[in-house]
Design a protein around this motif. Structure first.
Motif, PDB file in Angstrom:
ATOM      1  N   ILE A   1     -10.923 -10.250  17.531  1.00 27.81           N
ATOM      2  CA  ILE A   1     -11.242 -10.851  16.240  1.00 27.81           C
ATOM      3  C   ILE A   1     -10.002 -10.804  15.351  1.00 27.81           C
ATOM      4  O   ILE A   1      -9.017 -10.119  15.669  1.00 27.81           O
ATOM      5  N   THR A   2     -10.056 -11.510  14.242  1.00 25.25           N
ATOM      6  CA  THR A   2      -9.036 -11.430  13.205  1.00 25.25           C
ATOM      7  C   THR A   2      -9.722 -11.021  11.915  1.00 25.25           C
ATOM      8  O   THR A   2     -10.733 -11.622  11.524  1.00 25.25           O
TER       9      THR A   2
ATOM     10  N   SER B   1     -15.723  -7.581  17.539  1.00 25.85           N
ATOM     11  CA  SER B   1     -16.646  -8.107  16.525  1.00 25.85           C
ATOM     12  C   SER B   1     -17.862  -7.193  16.365  1.00 25.85           C
ATOM     13  O   SER B   1     -18.348  -6.977  15.248  1.00 25.85           O
TER      14      SER B   1
END
Length: 539
Positions: free
Chosen positions: A9-10, A506
């Motif tokens: 994820i970012t 996530s």
């Protein structure tokens, strides 16, 4: 970010760190007036911004906290902290490192802050490497604010938005292990290159020492013994040539003076030439190889000092602009005509202190290692004036070739003699008086043929050393590029394989957010109950 593995994820960095003692993601330090010395192990100290280097924490870069001030334990630096500079020049603002080891009782200064990655979702070493990545550094650089590059700031709110790519925790650990394995191999190569570069520095000094002890041309003297004139004959010829040149210069001056007077004294009055300091044959030392030792003052004309108007170092300099040289332009055996500052338009230039080919430049003030550095100007492209912290002089070529004098002034024995003449309270503020410089003894052959031989041999050998050093520097640059290539692969999912058993990042982040929300919800009623209880008690 595009092309990331499905389990990555970012997220903004502010979402990935634990709250500090102040309740915020980031905590800033304190900048009291400290003592100039480093703190003892038993004392509290405040670290300087120089303690923070890319990927390295230097605990010894600190200043002792005065005993009259109380320490602030809440900003004490501890292992696991990531520190980042938040103020200073562009290249020093936004520098970060992970503190893996440190001594106790060290506090952050006000020009830095710290943050701590949430251990359940982000490995501190992984984040430290991520921040060192070139693309990340460019993002951080774009967040800085300020009027000019010499004084920038990096606010918590801006930095808190930095996007961080987050793999599963176990994959982060595998990435870190791979990075460190590859970096260790690069470090070994860099260490060898640095050792070779240091050896080259020693070789240069050894070569210059050999040259001015006469060993470099010993064979040449033996082969040409029947052609060498004695010292007395050479000195007599030099004195006669000096006198001839002075008389010619005097005639030229008298002619220029007459023209100036005939022109109603328009413009600057021609300056009368100065006679060079007489070579006192009674004080000249002559050694067994027929070399002489002559004070520098007898080999050069007047020593001139420059001018240091307030210039803007960020202004571009054109070939037609006037500028002022910086002391960094003067290096041992090297002059850089790009180290300069443009003269502002409201200042009138001073052509009489323009640096010319054939000038010797010597730094007269600054740190000990930067004072007394000398070079010969062999070429220059710009209209550059002498600055206040650099001396200028020219040598008498009837006695000594300029290139030979440059080599002599950079030889180990001469450098030691110059160093002994420096004065100052501390090594950070040293000065060099031009009157003392003239007393420095220069050992050399009066015979111009031997001078030319020394120059030829030194040029050849030092040029070869310079070429080798250029190759080493190129290899060091390649090692830096290789590190960035490794980091680029690491943070795009290409350095280590993904493991389908790893819990996606996530899910980790969602769980942490849920726990945080539940914790905040649990605390709110408790606070309300405490307030109600306090109100009832007061009633």
């Amino acid at each position: 970010m595009r092309g990331l593995p499905a389990t990555w994820i970012t997220a903004a960095i502010a979402e990935l760190v634990v709250p500090q003692d102040n309740g915020n993601p980031f905590q800033q330090g304190w900048s009291p007036q400290c003592e100039s010395r480093p703190a003892d192990d038993s004392e509290w100290g405040v670290v300087k911004t120089t303690a923070i280097q890319h990927g390295e924490f230097r605990a010894d870069e600190n200043k002792a906290l005065p005993k009259k001030l109380d320490p602030r334990p809440q900003i004490e630096i501890k292992p696991g902290d990531i520190l980042m500079t938040c103020a200073g020049p562009r290249n020093r603002c936004g520098v970060a490192c992970l503190v893996e080891n440190t001594r106790p009782r060290l506090m952050m200064s006000g020009k830095m802050y710290r943050f701590r990655p949430h251990p359940e979702i982000l490995d501190a070493r992984y984040l430290s490497y991520f921040i060192r990545r070139h693309d990340t550094q460019l993002r951080i650089d774009a967040m800085k604010t300020g009027i000019n590059d010499s004084g920038l700031n990096l606010t918590h709110s801006r930095f808190g938005q930095l996007p961080v790519v987050v793999p599963p925790v176990h994959e982060q650990q595998r990435i870190v292990e791979k990075i460190e394995t590859l970096f260790d191999e690069i470090d070994k190569g860099v260490e060898s290159l640095q050792a070779a570069k240091n050896t080259l520095g020693l070789y240069r000094q050894s070569l210059l020492k050999s040259a001015f002890e006469g060993r470099l041309t010993a064979d040449w003297r033996e082969k040409n013994a029947d052609k060498l004139e004695d010292t007395e004959t050479l000195l007599a010829r030099i004195q006669a040539e000096r006198e001839t040149r002075y008389k010619a210069a005097l005639d030229d001056w008298q002619e220029a003076l007459a023209d100036w007077r005939a022109g109603c004294e328009f413009g600057k009055k021609p300056a009368k030439p100065k006679r060079l300091q007489e070579i006192d044959t009674k004080t000249i030392q002559i050694d067994e190889k027929a070399w002489v030792v002559i004070p520098l003052g007898s080999l050069i004309g007047g020593v001139q000092q420059g001018w240091s108007p307030k210039c803007d170092g960020n202004q571009a300099v054109g070939e037609d602009d006037w500028s002022v040289v910086k002391t960094t332009a003067v290096q041992h055996l090297k002059y850089s005509d790009t180290e300069l500052k443009r003269l502002p338009d409201h200042f009138k230039p001073r052509p009489e202190i323009e640096i010319q080919v054939g000038d010797f430049l010597m730094t007269r003030k600054g740190p000990r290692v930067r004072t007394g550095v000398v070079c010969l100007v062999r070429k220059t492209r710009y209209r550059i004036m002498l600055c206040d912290t650099v001396y200028r002089f020219r040598c008498d070529e009837t006695v000594i070739a300029p290139h030979l004098l440059e080599y002599a002034l950079n030889s180990p024995d001469t450098l030691r003699e110059i160093d002994a003449l420096k004065s100052g309270i501390s090594d950070s503020g040293i000065s060099l008086n031009h009157g003392k410089i003239k007393s420095v003894g220069i050992s050399f052959p009066l015979n111009h043929a031997e001078q030319a031989e020394i120059i030829c041999l030194l040029d050849e050998k030092l040029d070869a050393a310079d070429a080798l050093e250029a190759d080493i520097d190129a290899a060091l640059i390649r090692s830096s590029v290789l590190r960035q290539s490794i980091l680029k692969k690491a943070f795009s999912g290409q350095l280590v394989p993904q493991d389908p058993k790893d819990e996606p990042a996530s899910e980790l982040l969602a769980r942490i957010k849920a726990e945080k929300a539940a914790d905040q919800g649990a605390r709110k009623p408790s606070s309300k109950r405490r307030r109600n209880a306090a109100q009832k008690a007061s009633a």
